[in-house]
Design a protein around this motif. Sequence first.
Motif, PDB file in Angstrom:
ATOM      1  N   MET A  74       0.846  -1.201   0.000  1.00  0.00           N
ATOM      2  CA  MET A  74       0.000   0.000   0.000  1.00  0.00           C
ATOM      3  C   MET A  74       0.872   1.239   0.000  1.00  0.00           C
ATOM      4  O   MET A  74       1.821   1.349   0.784  1.00  0.00           O
ATOM      5  CB  MET A  74      -0.899   0.009   1.242  1.00  0.00           C
ATOM      6  N   THR A  75       0.579   2.185  -0.887  1.00  0.00           N
ATOM      7  CA  THR A  75       1.301   3.446  -0.888  1.00  0.00           C
ATOM      8  C   THR A  75       0.654   4.411   0.074  1.00  0.00           C
ATOM      9  O   THR A  75      -0.503   4.265   0.448  1.00  0.00           O
ATOM     10  CB  THR A  75       1.313   4.055  -2.302  1.00  0.00           C
ATOM     11  N   GLY A  76       1.403   5.436   0.472  1.00  0.00           N
ATOM     12  CA  GLY A  76       0.849   6.456   1.340  1.00  0.00           C
ATOM     13  C   GLY A  76      -0.046   7.395   0.559  1.00  0.00           C
ATOM     14  O   GLY A  76      -0.090   7.369  -0.672  1.00  0.00           O
ATOM     15  N   PRO A  77      -0.796   8.259   1.258  1.00  0.00           N
ATOM     16  CA  PRO A  77      -1.725   9.166   0.576  1.00  0.00           C
ATOM     17  C   PRO A  77      -1.007  10.189  -0.300  1.00  0.00           C
ATOM     18  O   PRO A  77      -0.148  10.929   0.184  1.00  0.00           O
ATOM     19  CB  PRO A  77      -2.457   9.846   1.734  1.00  0.00           C
ATOM     20  N   ALA A  78      -1.359  10.203  -1.564  1.00  0.00           N
ATOM     21  CA  ALA A  78      -0.838  11.216  -2.474  1.00  0.00           C
ATOM     22  C   ALA A  78      -1.817  12.368  -2.595  1.00  0.00           C
ATOM     23  O   ALA A  78      -1.412  13.526  -2.683  1.00  0.00           O
ATOM     24  CB  ALA A  78      -0.571  10.601  -3.854  1.00  0.00           C
ATOM     25  N   VAL A  79      -3.113  12.057  -2.595  1.00  0.00           N
ATOM     26  CA  VAL A  79      -4.144  13.076  -2.801  1.00  0.00           C
ATOM     27  C   VAL A  79      -5.196  12.983  -1.707  1.00  0.00           C
ATOM     28  O   VAL A  79      -5.700  11.887  -1.409  1.00  0.00           O
ATOM     29  CB  VAL A  79      -4.827  12.913  -4.174  1.00  0.00           C
ATOM     30  N   LEU A  80      -5.478  14.113  -1.102  1.00  0.00           N
ATOM     31  CA  LEU A  80      -6.651  14.267  -0.246  1.00  0.00           C
ATOM     32  C   LEU A  80      -7.718  14.893  -1.133  1.00  0.00           C
ATOM     33  O   LEU A  80      -7.627  16.064  -1.490  1.00  0.00           O
ATOM     34  CB  LEU A  80      -6.335  15.158   0.952  1.00  0.00           C
ATOM     35  N   ALA A  81      -8.691  14.081  -1.527  1.00  0.00           N
ATOM     36  CA  ALA A  81      -9.731  14.517  -2.455  1.00  0.00           C
ATOM     37  C   ALA A  81     -10.985  14.910  -1.691  1.00  0.00           C
ATOM     38  O   ALA A  81     -11.414  14.187  -0.782  1.00  0.00           O
ATOM     39  CB  ALA A  81     -10.042  13.409  -3.449  1.00  0.00           C
ATOM     40  N   ILE A  82     -11.569  16.047  -2.068  1.00  0.00           N
ATOM     41  CA  ILE A  82     -12.784  16.542  -1.417  1.00  0.00           C
ATOM     42  C   ILE A  82     -13.795  16.917  -2.493  1.00  0.00           C
ATOM     43  O   ILE A  82     -13.474  17.636  -3.434  1.00  0.00           O
ATOM     44  CB  ILE A  82     -12.487  17.774  -0.536  1.00  0.00           C
ATOM     45  N   ALA A 130      -1.591  15.309   5.710  1.00  0.00           N
ATOM     46  CA  ALA A 130      -2.447  14.162   5.422  1.00  0.00           C
ATOM     47  C   ALA A 130      -2.122  13.553   4.060  1.00  0.00           C
ATOM     48  O   ALA A 130      -2.353  12.359   3.841  1.00  0.00           O
ATOM     49  CB  ALA A 130      -3.915  14.579   5.464  1.00  0.00           C
ATOM     50  N   ALA A 131      -1.605  14.363   3.123  1.00  0.00           N
ATOM     51  CA  ALA A 131      -1.304  13.901   1.767  1.00  0.00           C
ATOM     52  C   ALA A 131      -0.346  14.898   1.112  1.00  0.00           C
ATOM     53  O   ALA A 131       0.007  15.928   1.705  1.00  0.00           O
ATOM     54  CB  ALA A 131      -2.582  13.774   0.946  1.00  0.00           C
ATOM     55  N   VAL A 170      -8.944  26.598   3.328  1.00  0.00           N
ATOM     56  CA  VAL A 170      -8.453  25.217   3.241  1.00  0.00           C
ATOM     57  C   VAL A 170      -6.948  25.177   3.471  1.00  0.00           C
ATOM     58  O   VAL A 170      -6.436  24.309   4.191  1.00  0.00           O
ATOM     59  CB  VAL A 170      -8.832  24.592   1.882  1.00  0.00           C
ATOM     60  N   GLU A 171      -6.227  26.113   2.890  1.00  0.00           N
ATOM     61  CA  GLU A 171      -4.765  26.156   3.093  1.00  0.00           C
ATOM     62  C   GLU A 171      -4.416  26.300   4.573  1.00  0.00           C
ATOM     63  O   GLU A 171      -3.434  25.708   5.048  1.00  0.00           O
ATOM     64  CB  GLU A 171      -4.158  27.320   2.314  1.00  0.00           C
ATOM     65  N   ALA A 172      -5.224  27.058   5.315  1.00  0.00           N
ATOM     66  CA  ALA A 172      -4.929  27.311   6.729  1.00  0.00           C
ATOM     67  C   ALA A 172      -4.970  26.039   7.562  1.00  0.00           C
ATOM     68  O   ALA A 172      -4.366  25.980   8.652  1.00  0.00           O
ATOM     69  CB  ALA A 172      -5.920  28.327   7.292  1.00  0.00           C
ATOM     70  N   ARG A 173      -5.651  25.009   7.092  1.00  0.00           N
ATOM     71  CA  ARG A 173      -5.717  23.751   7.837  1.00  0.00           C
ATOM     72  C   ARG A 173      -4.460  22.898   7.668  1.00  0.00           C
ATOM     73  O   ARG A 173      -4.281  21.913   8.386  1.00  0.00           O
ATOM     74  CB  ARG A 173      -6.957  22.948   7.417  1.00  0.00           C
ATOM     75  N   GLU A 174      -3.618  23.225   6.696  1.00  0.00           N
ATOM     76  CA  GLU A 174      -2.332  22.557   6.488  1.00  0.00           C
ATOM     77  C   GLU A 174      -2.481  21.044   6.341  1.00  0.00           C
ATOM     78  O   GLU A 174      -1.764  20.254   6.952  1.00  0.00           O
ATOM     79  CB  GLU A 174      -1.357  22.903   7.632  1.00  0.00           C
ATOM     80  N   TRP A 175      -3.433  20.641   5.482  1.00  0.00           N
ATOM     81  CA  TRP A 175      -3.616  19.223   5.212  1.00  0.00           C
ATOM     82  C   TRP A 175      -2.608  18.697   4.198  1.00  0.00           C
ATOM     83  O   TRP A 175      -2.387  17.489   4.112  1.00  0.00           O
ATOM     84  CB  TRP A 175      -5.036  18.978   4.697  1.00  0.00           C
ATOM     85  N   ALA A 176      -2.028  19.603   3.406  1.00  0.00           N
ATOM     86  CA  ALA A 176      -1.047  19.217   2.392  1.00  0.00           C
ATOM     87  C   ALA A 176      -0.245  20.445   1.998  1.00  0.00           C
ATOM     88  O   ALA A 176      -0.717  21.578   2.155  1.00  0.00           O
ATOM     89  CB  ALA A 176      -1.735  18.620   1.167  1.00  0.00           C
TER      90      ALA A 176
END
Length: 333
Positions: A1-9, A73-74, A97-103
């Motif tokens: 299994m690869t790690g998360p590349a994309v956090l899709a919303i 997260a990704a 969204v950027e402020a949450r620093e998910w990627a």
Amino acid sequence: MTGPAVLAIDAGNSKTDVALVGADGELLAWVRGGGFQPHGPRLPAAIDLLAGLVAAAVRQAAPPPDSGRRGFAAERVSAFLAHCDLPVEQEILQRAVEAREWAPEVVVDNDTFAILRAGAGVPYGVAVVCGGGMNCVARGPGGQVARWPALGRRSGDWGGGEWLGEEVLWWAVRDEDGRGPRTLLRQAVAARFGLPDVTSVCVGFHLGRLPEERLHELVPVLFEVAGAGDAVAVSLVERLGDEVAAWAGAAIERLDWGGVSVPVVLGGGVLTGRDARLLARIGRGLPGVDVRVLDAPPIVGSALHGLDRLGATSEAVERRLRTGFATRLPSCL
């Protein structure tokens, strides 16, 4: 299994999907929550909704410690959101969204682009969505984009579930009070809500006894009555088909397609219901055009867009991704 590349919303009016996807197309997590309503003072709560779903997706994926980039997260967020119509709205939502620093890399845009990528099978084409409202976007082979404000009647729109519900009520009550032609919508509307007449339905909405979101229930009533040959209902369905075709045609005219076949993707609950009369009317308005109804959840498009931007998309990767979504149901929170 690869790690998360994309956090899709994919965040729509009625539901929000969040997924984590590996660079090889593996679906690592998929969760679903409520509708996304970010206008004005509701923005913090809307972003908190996304945050809760992202946290749940991370827990579900349980990626190994050395996957992805530390603290994120990704590698990329690919967020396609309802109510992201104007540049100022896109800027506000991008910052939030950027402020949450998910990627470290974040793309935020209108949710119609997710429908386009999910249904076209290629990174270009036209998408028309008819759900609660109407919208249209187009992306050319060279990346050029056409879009509209999609703000309702004031920006030239006609259609959408709420609008159609209002039209059905308008024609039904005018039959009942003698101001309009006879229509089977009159009896069908009263029966739908279990009330004695259409006037009672109108009063119910006015006084809040019937919540506004129940207007959408009149869309299948419209198609059913049109199927029985009712002239008023048929005229509404045909007008909607003409509007969809006009919007898609205008989008095609706006861009240079370089000679490629242009896929036109129809999305949103009103269109994916596949009413035969409606689809035939759209087809007549777009002769020779590859018109197709979306047959995958829009979150697929969000994920594919992120993989496209990472340069990770291939036939095998896309096939694996689509199979993952097709064979798995989201965890609903």
